[in-house]
Structures are given as structure tokens and as C-alpha cells.
Design a protein around this motif. Structure first.
Motif, PDB file in Angstrom:
ATOM      1  N   LEU A  17       0.833  -1.211   0.000  1.00 18.35           N
ATOM      2  CA  LEU A  17       0.000   0.000   0.000  1.00 18.35           C
ATOM      3  C   LEU A  17       0.860   1.250   0.000  1.00 18.35           C
ATOM      4  N   THR A  18       1.925   1.223   0.785  1.00 16.77           N
ATOM      5  CA  THR A  18       2.835   2.370   0.865  1.00 16.77           C
ATOM      6  C   THR A  18       3.506   2.629  -0.481  1.00 16.77           C
ATOM      7  N   VAL A  19       3.956   1.540  -1.134  1.00 16.37           N
ATOM      8  CA  VAL A  19       4.601   1.656  -2.445  1.00 16.37           C
ATOM      9  C   VAL A  19       3.624   2.205  -3.471  1.00 16.37           C
ATOM     10  N   THR A  20       2.374   1.714  -3.423  1.00 12.96           N
ATOM     11  CA  THR A  20       1.344   2.160  -4.361  1.00 12.96           C
ATOM     12  C   THR A  20       1.050   3.643  -4.193  1.00 12.96           C
ATOM     13  N   LEU A  21       0.906   4.072  -2.952  1.00  6.95           N
ATOM     14  CA  LEU A  21       0.628   5.486  -2.670  1.00  6.95           C
ATOM     15  C   LEU A  21       1.783   6.368  -3.124  1.00  6.95           C
ATOM     16  N   ALA A  22       3.010   5.901  -2.914  1.00  9.23           N
ATOM     17  CA  ALA A  22       4.180   6.665  -3.335  1.00  9.23           C
ATOM     18  C   ALA A  22       4.226   6.786  -4.853  1.00  9.23           C
ATOM     19  N   ALA A  23       3.885   5.690  -5.538  1.00  8.01           N
ATOM     20  CA  ALA A  23       3.875   5.687  -7.005  1.00  8.01           C
ATOM     21  C   ALA A  23       2.824   6.643  -7.532  1.00  8.01           C
ATOM     22  N   CYS A  24       1.643   6.622  -6.919  1.00  9.48           N
ATOM     23  CA  CYS A  24       0.571   7.528  -7.332  1.00  9.48           C
ATOM     24  C   CYS A  24       0.982   8.979  -7.132  1.00  9.48           C
ATOM     25  N   SER A  25       1.661   9.243  -6.030  1.00 12.63           N
ATOM     26  CA  SER A  25       2.126  10.591  -5.739  1.00 12.63           C
ATOM     27  C   SER A  25       3.130  11.054  -6.783  1.00 12.63           C
ATOM     28  N   ASP A  26       4.020  10.142  -7.206  1.00 16.04           N
ATOM     29  CA  ASP A  26       5.028  10.476  -8.221  1.00 16.04           C
ATOM     30  C   ASP A  26       4.375  10.765  -9.560  1.00 16.04           C
ATOM     31  N   VAL A  27       3.360   9.973  -9.925  1.00 18.12           N
ATOM     32  CA  VAL A  27       2.650  10.158 -11.194  1.00 18.12           C
ATOM     33  C   VAL A  27       1.970  11.520 -11.220  1.00 18.12           C
ATOM     34  N   THR A  28       1.301  11.855 -10.129  1.00 14.66           N
ATOM     35  CA  THR A  28       0.611  13.150 -10.037  1.00 14.66           C
ATOM     36  C   THR A  28       1.603  14.300 -10.103  1.00 14.66           C
ATOM     37  N   LYS A  29       2.747  14.155  -9.420  1.00 14.11           N
ATOM     38  CA  LYS A  29       3.767  15.202  -9.407  1.00 14.11           C
ATOM     39  C   LYS A  29       4.307  15.443 -10.802  1.00 14.11           C
ATOM     40  N   ARG A  30       4.569  14.348 -11.542  1.00 18.67           N
ATOM     41  CA  ARG A  30       5.073  14.486 -12.915  1.00 18.67           C
ATOM     42  C   ARG A  30       4.039  15.170 -13.805  1.00 18.67           C
ATOM     43  N   ALA A  31       2.775  14.756 -13.671  1.00 24.83           N
ATOM     44  CA  ALA A  31       1.709  15.317 -14.499  1.00 24.83           C
ATOM     45  C   ALA A  31       1.533  16.814 -14.236  1.00 24.83           C
ATOM     46  N   ASP A  32       1.743  17.216 -13.002  1.00 23.47           N
ATOM     47  CA  ASP A  32       1.533  18.618 -12.628  1.00 23.47           C
ATOM     48  C   ASP A  32       2.732  19.507 -12.953  1.00 23.47           C
ATOM     49  N   ASN A  33       3.909  18.907 -13.157  1.00 19.64           N
ATOM     50  CA  ASN A  33       5.117  19.731 -13.285  1.00 19.64           C
ATOM     51  C   ASN A  33       5.941  19.493 -14.551  1.00 19.64           C
ATOM     52  N   THR A  34       5.584  18.504 -15.360  1.00 20.45           N
ATOM     53  CA  THR A  34       6.372  18.182 -16.544  1.00 20.45           C
ATOM     54  C   THR A  34       5.698  18.672 -17.814  1.00 20.45           C
ATOM     55  N   ASP A  35       6.415  19.462 -18.592  1.00 16.59           N
ATOM     56  CA  ASP A  35       5.934  19.925 -19.890  1.00 16.59           C
ATOM     57  C   ASP A  35       6.390  18.907 -20.935  1.00 16.59           C
ATOM     58  N   THR A  36       5.437  18.200 -21.552  1.00 20.77           N
ATOM     59  CA  THR A  36       5.781  17.095 -22.457  1.00 20.77           C
ATOM     60  C   THR A  36       5.773  17.493 -23.930  1.00 20.77           C
ATOM     61  N   TRP A  37       5.729  18.812 -24.225  1.00 21.04           N
ATOM     62  CA  TRP A  37       5.616  19.237 -25.618  1.00 21.04           C
ATOM     63  C   TRP A  37       6.747  18.689 -26.495  1.00 21.04           C
ATOM     64  N   SER A  38       7.982  18.746 -26.017  1.00 20.95           N
ATOM     65  CA  SER A  38       9.113  18.263 -26.821  1.00 20.95           C
ATOM     66  C   SER A  38       8.964  16.769 -27.120  1.00 20.95           C
ATOM     67  N   LYS A  39       8.430  16.021 -26.169  1.00 23.06           N
ATOM     68  CA  LYS A  39       8.205  14.583 -26.350  1.00 23.06           C
ATOM     69  C   LYS A  39       7.120  14.354 -27.404  1.00 23.06           C
ATOM     70  N   ILE A  40       6.047  15.112 -27.325  1.00 26.24           N
ATOM     71  CA  ILE A  40       4.950  14.993 -28.289  1.00 26.24           C
ATOM     72  C   ILE A  40       5.435  15.376 -29.684  1.00 26.24           C
ATOM     73  N   GLU A  41       6.198  16.453 -29.763  1.00 28.66           N
ATOM     74  CA  GLU A  41       6.699  16.943 -31.047  1.00 28.66           C
ATOM     75  C   GLU A  41       7.638  15.920 -31.685  1.00 28.66           C
ATOM     76  N   LYS A  42       8.497  15.313 -30.881  1.00 29.56           N
ATOM     77  CA  LYS A  42       9.426  14.302 -31.384  1.00 29.56           C
ATOM     78  C   LYS A  42       8.672  13.065 -31.864  1.00 29.56           C
ATOM     79  N   ARG A  43       7.616  12.706 -31.140  1.00 29.59           N
ATOM     80  CA  ARG A  43       6.781  11.564 -31.499  1.00 29.59           C
ATOM     81  C   ARG A  43       6.016  11.813 -32.801  1.00 29.59           C
TER      82      ARG A  43
END
Length: 281
Positions: A17-43
Motif C-alpha cells: 500500500l505504501t509503495v502504491t501510494l508513493a507511485a501515485c504521488s510520483d505520477v501526479t507530481k510528474r503530471a503537474d510539473n512536466t511539460d511534455t511538448w518536446s516529447k509529443i513533437e518528437k513523437r
């Protein structure tokens, strides 16, 4: 021995449960702070999540071809940005989770701005206005929300209509006997026609299009409940500021050059739904 095994199992469950919660927190943090435009453009393409049964915004014809107002609008926007569009059918109740996880890059399918959704996504400019209708059969003799007293109402799971239904209980909920939740409005209309439900809470754009394409459109009645007007916008991750700016810019250009008006007239028969006040300000 059994007590020791139970303790070990409890410890493992707690660890998982602790690992799952930590993973969810990391996913949310990335979604809120990472600009993926360069990744989309390259794709070279952007992945858009949608409910492919939502007429006339995004739906499949009998031959399986994906069409609709939002489908054409998204393709037009990204053609201007020199990117291809890949549409991904998703469970509408899981749309924000799919967005945060990176399975999709955007939600573009009659997606209504709400305060609850703003916690998990950022929105483009409003491009269409919408409202919720209570749709009933004419022979039910229901003419207002009070007519649903003790009756069964259909709603779509995870929809803005269901959110309004719960947020403003005095407008409709206090009369309704029970609700049935549907994954798609198609199945809800089947049950309405078969009298398994007596009312359906639905977006006006869907209701207008569906009823207009029935053999006996006069057999339906659309009732305004009084919920606040709704705004359709594109949903993106909070970190995708570049994507947001580019989409907003192209939506504004399409409003200015008349192509958005032309598209609305094709799918709605008018352009009154277009949110010019937001796009041209």
C-alpha cells in the motif's frame, strides 16, 4: 505460528500500500510539473482520449469510422501544428487517471469545465457552450422535474450531468426515486425507449443530435432543469503549458477565420453554441 504468518501478511500488505501510494504521488507530481511538448513533437503525434459513442462530438459510424465535431476540430488544430492525431477510446469514468498516467495526452470529447476536474487537469479556452436536459418520452406526460417523482433516471457515469445532479439536489434529485448509471448514452436511450427508465439527464448537444436523427423526433420531450450552463474545453495535464498555449492559439485563429463557425454549422446546424466571447476576447 498462525499469528506470526498473519503479522507477516499484514506487513506485506502495508508495504504494498505504501509503495502504491508513493507511485501515485510520483505520477501526479510528474503530471503537474512536466511539460511534455518536446516529447509529443518528437513523437509526431498527440494521443487524445474520448468516449467514442458521444454524438455528435466523437462517435463511430456503422463502418467503424470515427467522426464528430470534436474529432474534426482536433484534427484541424493539430494539422496547423503539423502533428498527427491518434484517438484512444477510454472508460469515461477513468479519463483523468488516464491523463495523469500518460496513456493519453488530452481529453477532447465534450469535456465540461468543473471545479472538481480542475484539481486533476488544466483546461483550454472554452470553445463551446452546453447545458443539461432532462429527456423523457412524450407519452410519459412528464413536463417538468417534479414529474420524475418516484421514477427512474438515467445518468452517465463520471459525467458533468451526474455531477450537477448531485451538486444541486433541489432541482431534480429530490424528486427522483432511483438512478441507473450508464457507460454510454446509447444504452441509456435504449432503456428510455423501452421504458426501463423514465428520464435521462444528458448534454444538450447529444440530446439535440440524437433526437433530430430519430424517425419520430416528436416522441421525445426536452426539459430544462435549471442547472448552470456548461463550458466545453480541452483537458490537459497541468504541466503541459506549451501544449495548452498552442491549442488556445489555434482555437482562437479558427474562431477568427470562420472555420470554427463552419464546423459548428455542419454538426449542429448553427454556430450559436460556439463560445466566441472566450475565444475572441
Amino acid at each position: 505460528m498462525q499469528v506470526k504468518i498473519k503479522k507477516i501478511i499484514c506487513a506485506l500488505v502495508l508495504l504494498a500500500l505504501t509503495v502504491t501510494l508513493a507511485a501515485c504521488s510520483d505520477v501526479t507530481k510528474r503530471a503537474d510539473n512536466t511539460d511534455t511538448w518536446s516529447k509529443i513533437e518528437k513523437r509526431g503525434k498527440v494521443v487524445i482520449g474520448l468516449d467514442d459513442s458521444f454524438v455528435p462530438m466523437g462517435f463511430r459510424q456503422k463502418d467503424g469510422r470515427l467522426v464528430g465535431f470534436d474529432v474534426e476540430l482536433a484534427r484541424a488544430v493539430f494539422k496547423r501544428l503539423d502533428l498527427k492525431v491518434s484517438f484512444q477510446t477510454i472508460d469515461w469514468s477513468m479519463k483523468e487517471t488516464e491523463l495523469r498516467n500518460g496513456t493519453i495526452d488530452m481529453i477532447w470529447n465534450g469535456y465540461t469545465k468543473t471545479k472538481a476536474r480542475e484539481k486533476n487537469a488544466t483546461f483550454s479556452h472554452t470553445y463551446l457552450n452546453d447545458e443539461q436536459y432532462l429527456v423523457v418520452k412524450n407519452n410519459s406526460h412528464i413536463t417538468n422535474p417534479r414529474g420524475m417523482k418516484g421514477k427512474i433516471l438515467g445518468v452517465q457515469t463520471g459525467s458533468s450531468g451526474y455531477q450537477a445532479y448531485t451538486d444541486y439536489p433541489n432541482l431534480l434529485k429530490k424528486y427522483v426515486g432511483s438512478t441507473v448509471q450508464y457507460d454510454s448514452y446509447n444504452n441509456a436511450f435504449l432503456d428510455l425507449n423501452a421504458k426501463r427508465i423514465q428520464g435521462l439527464l444528458i448534454d444538450s448537444v447529444y440530446a439535440n443530435y440524437y433526437i433530430a436523427h430519430q424517425k419520430d423526433a416528436s416522441s421525445y420531450r426536452k426539459i430544462k432543469v435549471g442547472y448552470p450552463k456548461e463550458e466545453f474545453a480541452v483537458g490537459m495535464r497541468k504541466g503541459d503549458e506549451t501544449l495548452e498555449k498552442k491549442v488556445n492559439r489555434e482555437l482562437q485563429r479558427m474562431a477568427q477565420d470562420g472555420s470554427l463557425k463552419k464546423l459548428a454549422q455542419k454538426w449542429f446546424g448553427s454556430s450559436k453554441e460556439v463560445a466566441y466571447q472566450d475565444l475572441l476576447k
